[in-house]
Design a protein around this motif. Structure first.
Motif, PDB file in Angstrom:
ATOM      1  N   CYS A 201      20.933  39.980 -23.422  1.00  0.00           N
ATOM      2  CA  CYS A 201      20.412  38.647 -23.115  1.00  0.00           C
ATOM      3  C   CYS A 201      18.967  38.584 -23.583  1.00  0.00           C
ATOM      4  N   THR A 202      18.720  38.037 -24.748  1.00  0.00           N
ATOM      5  CA  THR A 202      17.393  38.092 -25.345  1.00  0.00           C
ATOM      6  C   THR A 202      16.791  36.707 -25.548  1.00  0.00           C
ATOM      7  N   ALA A 203      15.464  36.659 -25.581  1.00  0.00           N
ATOM      8  CA  ALA A 203      14.733  35.402 -25.736  1.00  0.00           C
ATOM      9  C   ALA A 203      14.075  35.351 -27.107  1.00  0.00           C
ATOM     10  N   GLY A 204      14.862  35.121 -28.135  1.00  0.00           N
ATOM     11  CA  GLY A 204      14.328  34.964 -29.482  1.00  0.00           C
ATOM     12  C   GLY A 204      14.529  36.154 -30.386  1.00  0.00           C
ATOM     13  N   GLU A 205      14.571  37.366 -29.813  1.00  0.00           N
ATOM     14  CA  GLU A 205      14.710  38.559 -30.650  1.00  0.00           C
ATOM     15  C   GLU A 205      16.029  38.580 -31.408  1.00  0.00           C
ATOM     16  N   HIS A 206      17.006  37.854 -30.901  1.00  0.00           N
ATOM     17  CA  HIS A 206      18.342  37.879 -31.514  1.00  0.00           C
ATOM     18  C   HIS A 206      18.426  37.094 -32.817  1.00  0.00           C
ATOM     19  N   VAL A 207      17.504  36.156 -33.030  1.00  0.00           N
ATOM     20  CA  VAL A 207      17.636  35.216 -34.141  1.00  0.00           C
ATOM     21  C   VAL A 207      17.753  35.923 -35.492  1.00  0.00           C
ATOM     22  N   LYS A 208      16.825  36.817 -35.807  1.00  0.00           N
ATOM     23  CA  LYS A 208      16.841  37.456 -37.124  1.00  0.00           C
ATOM     24  C   LYS A 208      18.052  38.358 -37.303  1.00  0.00           C
ATOM     25  N   TYR A 209      18.567  38.891 -36.203  1.00  0.00           N
ATOM     26  CA  TYR A 209      19.746  39.765 -36.308  1.00  0.00           C
ATOM     27  C   TYR A 209      21.027  38.956 -36.474  1.00  0.00           C
ATOM     28  N   ILE A 210      21.033  37.745 -35.933  1.00  0.00           N
ATOM     29  CA  ILE A 210      22.157  36.842 -36.197  1.00  0.00           C
ATOM     30  C   ILE A 210      22.127  36.401 -37.650  1.00  0.00           C
ATOM     31  N   GLU A 211      20.931  36.108 -38.142  1.00  0.00           N
ATOM     32  CA  GLU A 211      20.785  35.689 -39.541  1.00  0.00           C
ATOM     33  C   GLU A 211      21.163  36.815 -40.504  1.00  0.00           C
ATOM     34  N   SER A 212      20.882  38.065 -40.112  1.00  0.00           N
ATOM     35  CA  SER A 212      21.220  39.204 -40.975  1.00  0.00           C
ATOM     36  C   SER A 212      22.684  39.610 -40.867  1.00  0.00           C
ATOM     37  N   GLY A 213      23.378  39.076 -39.850  1.00  0.00           N
ATOM     38  CA  GLY A 213      24.788  39.403 -39.679  1.00  0.00           C
ATOM     39  C   GLY A 213      25.054  40.620 -38.814  1.00  0.00           C
ATOM     40  N   ASP A 214      24.001  41.185 -38.202  1.00  0.00           N
ATOM     41  CA  ASP A 214      24.180  42.355 -37.337  1.00  0.00           C
ATOM     42  C   ASP A 214      24.644  41.978 -35.934  1.00  0.00           C
ATOM     43  N   LEU A 215      24.259  40.786 -35.480  1.00  0.00           N
ATOM     44  CA  LEU A 215      24.652  40.318 -34.155  1.00  0.00           C
ATOM     45  C   LEU A 215      25.340  38.957 -34.254  1.00  0.00           C
ATOM     46  N   LYS A 216      26.012  38.587 -33.183  1.00  0.00           N
ATOM     47  CA  LYS A 216      26.596  37.255 -33.069  1.00  0.00           C
ATOM     48  C   LYS A 216      26.362  36.750 -31.649  1.00  0.00           C
ATOM     49  N   MET A 217      26.299  35.442 -31.517  1.00  0.00           N
ATOM     50  CA  MET A 217      26.049  34.868 -30.207  1.00  0.00           C
ATOM     51  C   MET A 217      27.367  34.587 -29.500  1.00  0.00           C
ATOM     52  N   ILE A 218      27.448  35.052 -28.262  1.00  0.00           N
ATOM     53  CA  ILE A 218      28.620  34.817 -27.431  1.00  0.00           C
ATOM     54  C   ILE A 218      28.477  33.499 -26.683  1.00  0.00           C
ATOM     55  N   ALA A 219      27.281  33.206 -26.229  1.00  0.00           N
ATOM     56  CA  ALA A 219      27.003  31.941 -25.547  1.00  0.00           C
ATOM     57  C   ALA A 219      25.507  31.695 -25.522  1.00  0.00           C
ATOM     58  N   SER A 220      25.115  30.427 -25.554  1.00  0.00           N
ATOM     59  CA  SER A 220      23.717  30.060 -25.357  1.00  0.00           C
ATOM     60  C   SER A 220      23.469  29.972 -23.856  1.00  0.00           C
ATOM     61  N   MET A 221      22.429  30.657 -23.395  1.00  0.00           N
ATOM     62  CA  MET A 221      22.077  30.610 -21.982  1.00  0.00           C
ATOM     63  C   MET A 221      21.011  29.554 -21.714  1.00  0.00           C
ATOM     64  N   SER A 222      20.659  28.771 -22.740  1.00  0.00           N
ATOM     65  CA  SER A 222      19.732  27.655 -22.593  1.00  0.00           C
ATOM     66  C   SER A 222      20.516  26.395 -22.245  1.00  0.00           C
ATOM     67  N   LYS A 223      19.802  25.306 -22.022  1.00  0.00           N
ATOM     68  CA  LYS A 223      20.481  24.044 -21.727  1.00  0.00           C
ATOM     69  C   LYS A 223      21.291  23.562 -22.910  1.00  0.00           C
ATOM     70  N   ASP A 224      20.804  23.862 -24.110  1.00  0.00           N
ATOM     71  CA  ASP A 224      21.425  23.345 -25.328  1.00  0.00           C
ATOM     72  C   ASP A 224      21.884  24.479 -26.235  1.00  0.00           C
ATOM     73  N   ARG A 225      22.705  24.143 -27.194  1.00  0.00           N
ATOM     74  CA  ARG A 225      23.094  25.109 -28.216  1.00  0.00           C
ATOM     75  C   ARG A 225      21.885  25.441 -29.074  1.00  0.00           C
ATOM     76  N   GLN A 226      21.958  26.543 -29.777  1.00  0.00           N
ATOM     77  CA  GLN A 226      20.806  27.017 -30.538  1.00  0.00           C
ATOM     78  C   GLN A 226      21.044  26.886 -32.043  1.00  0.00           C
ATOM     79  N   ALA A 227      19.964  26.609 -32.753  1.00  0.00           N
ATOM     80  CA  ALA A 227      20.048  26.366 -34.193  1.00  0.00           C
ATOM     81  C   ALA A 227      20.586  27.566 -34.961  1.00  0.00           C
ATOM     82  N   CYS A 228      20.322  28.778 -34.465  1.00  0.00           N
ATOM     83  CA  CYS A 228      20.761  29.973 -35.184  1.00  0.00           C
ATOM     84  C   CYS A 228      22.262  30.207 -35.054  1.00  0.00           C
ATOM     85  N   SER A 229      22.893  29.535 -34.081  1.00  0.00           N
ATOM     86  CA  SER A 229      24.345  29.674 -33.890  1.00  0.00           C
ATOM     87  C   SER A 229      24.887  28.404 -33.254  1.00  0.00           C
TER      88      SER A 229
END
Length: 318
Positions: A201-229
């Motif tokens: 459960c990370t606050a921003g650190e996940h973005v570059k790893y999603i962009e690189s294809g190393d991670l994927k988002m299971i769910a947004s824990m914010s009020k809204d969906r996130q631009a990176c996923s």
């Protein structure tokens, strides 16, 4: 008469600079910016970024100290006892403070009104993420997977609010979450990539790893969906009326003189809204600089504490 008028005008001219000078403030020695989280995470990165820009803009010396513990509780418990002279400030995250006050406020030595507020730096986006090759892509699939695992799901987190929000998710879904405490989001990511936990459960650190294809988002824990996923649903969309929307904010011990508060608020605003800081936040976290100012930050903290208290109460209701 003209001579008397000239004398009066001259006297006013001589007095005005001294009046202006009396309102100026500059720190006596270094300013210490305490950060309530460990080194390497998003809070630490943005704190050091803003501190460096303030030094560049003002010539002040700003020393950054990491004081992790309890999602900022340890740092603020110490900060409240410092002198209200502008020399010691704190960078915290709103959500851990809100949730701790709501769940165990009687055990915490401070409340929202214990501090003066200077600025917000940005709003964070919390993501529940997994390795790209994990056998689940959504929260629904994660829950189904977890029910088949005798040991449950290992969940990395670095602040208590993440655990407090996910505990009712696990309870309501009938799955076991094993929470593994980490010092920062960066440490969470490394633990996840190393196969030591199932999700983080990370606050921003996940973005570059999603962009690189190393991670994927299971769910947004914010009020809204996130631009990176953008296809990843929120917890709310998954049927859980829960969310995390942290603000990163600057506070000081209560009682700052007005000229000190105004000078510090201006210094932070100029740094936060500089192209250097705005571009760095956007490039590293896909987040926009967002300063509410002293009054706006206080309003956000006051209202946020009320809202989260209601949210926690609702989450505990069967």
């Amino acid at each position: 008469m003209k001579q008397l008028l000239s004398i009066v005008v001259l006297a006013c001219i001589m007095v005005l600079p001294s009046l202006g000078h009396s309102q100026e403030w500059s720190p006596k020695g270094s300013i210490t910016l305490q950060i309530g989280f460990g080194a390497g995470g998003s809070t630490d990165i943005m704190g050091r970024l803003v501190a460096a820009k303030i030094e560049e803009n003002t010539g002040w010396n700003v020393v950054v100290e990491n004081k992790p513990g309890g999602g900022g509780i340890a740092m603020f418990s110490s900060l409240m006892r410092e002198k209200a002279d502008g020399q010691t400030l704190g960078l915290g995250v709103s959500m851990p403070i809100f949730l701790n006050l709501a769940s165990r406020g009687d055990k915490i030595p401070f409340n929202i009104d214990t501090f003066d507020y200077l600025a917000t730096i940005m709003r964070g986006e919390i993501g529940m993420v997994a390795k790209a090759d994990a056998p689940y892509n959504t929260l629904e699939e994660l829950i189904a997977y977890g029910k088949k695992q005798k040991g449950g799901i290992a969940v990395a987190f670095d602040a208590k609010p993440q655990q407090l929000v996910l505990e009712p998710v696990a309870k309501n879904a009938g799955v076991k979450f094993k929470f593994v405490k980490h010092k920062s989001g960066a440490e969470q990511v490394q633990s996840l990539l190393g196969g030591h936990v199932d999700i983080a459960c990370t606050a921003g650190e996940h973005v570059k790893y999603i962009e690189s294809g190393d991670l994927k988002m299971i769910a947004s824990m914010s009020k809204d969906r996130q631009a990176c996923s953008p296809d990843s649903k929120t917890l709310i969309e998954n049927g859980f009326d829960l969310y995390l929307e942290p603000y990163f904010y600057i506070a000081a011990p209560k009682g700052l003189p007005e000229n000190v508060k105004a000078t510090l608020a201006k210094a932070f605003d100029e740094a936060i809204n500089s192209e250097t800081v705005k571009n760095s936040l956007l490039n590293s976290m896909q987040a926009n600089a967002y300063n509410l100012g002293p009054e706006g930050t206080y309003t956000m903290m006051s209202q946020g504490a009320v809202d989260i208290k209601a949210l926690v109460k609702a989450a505990k209701t069967p």
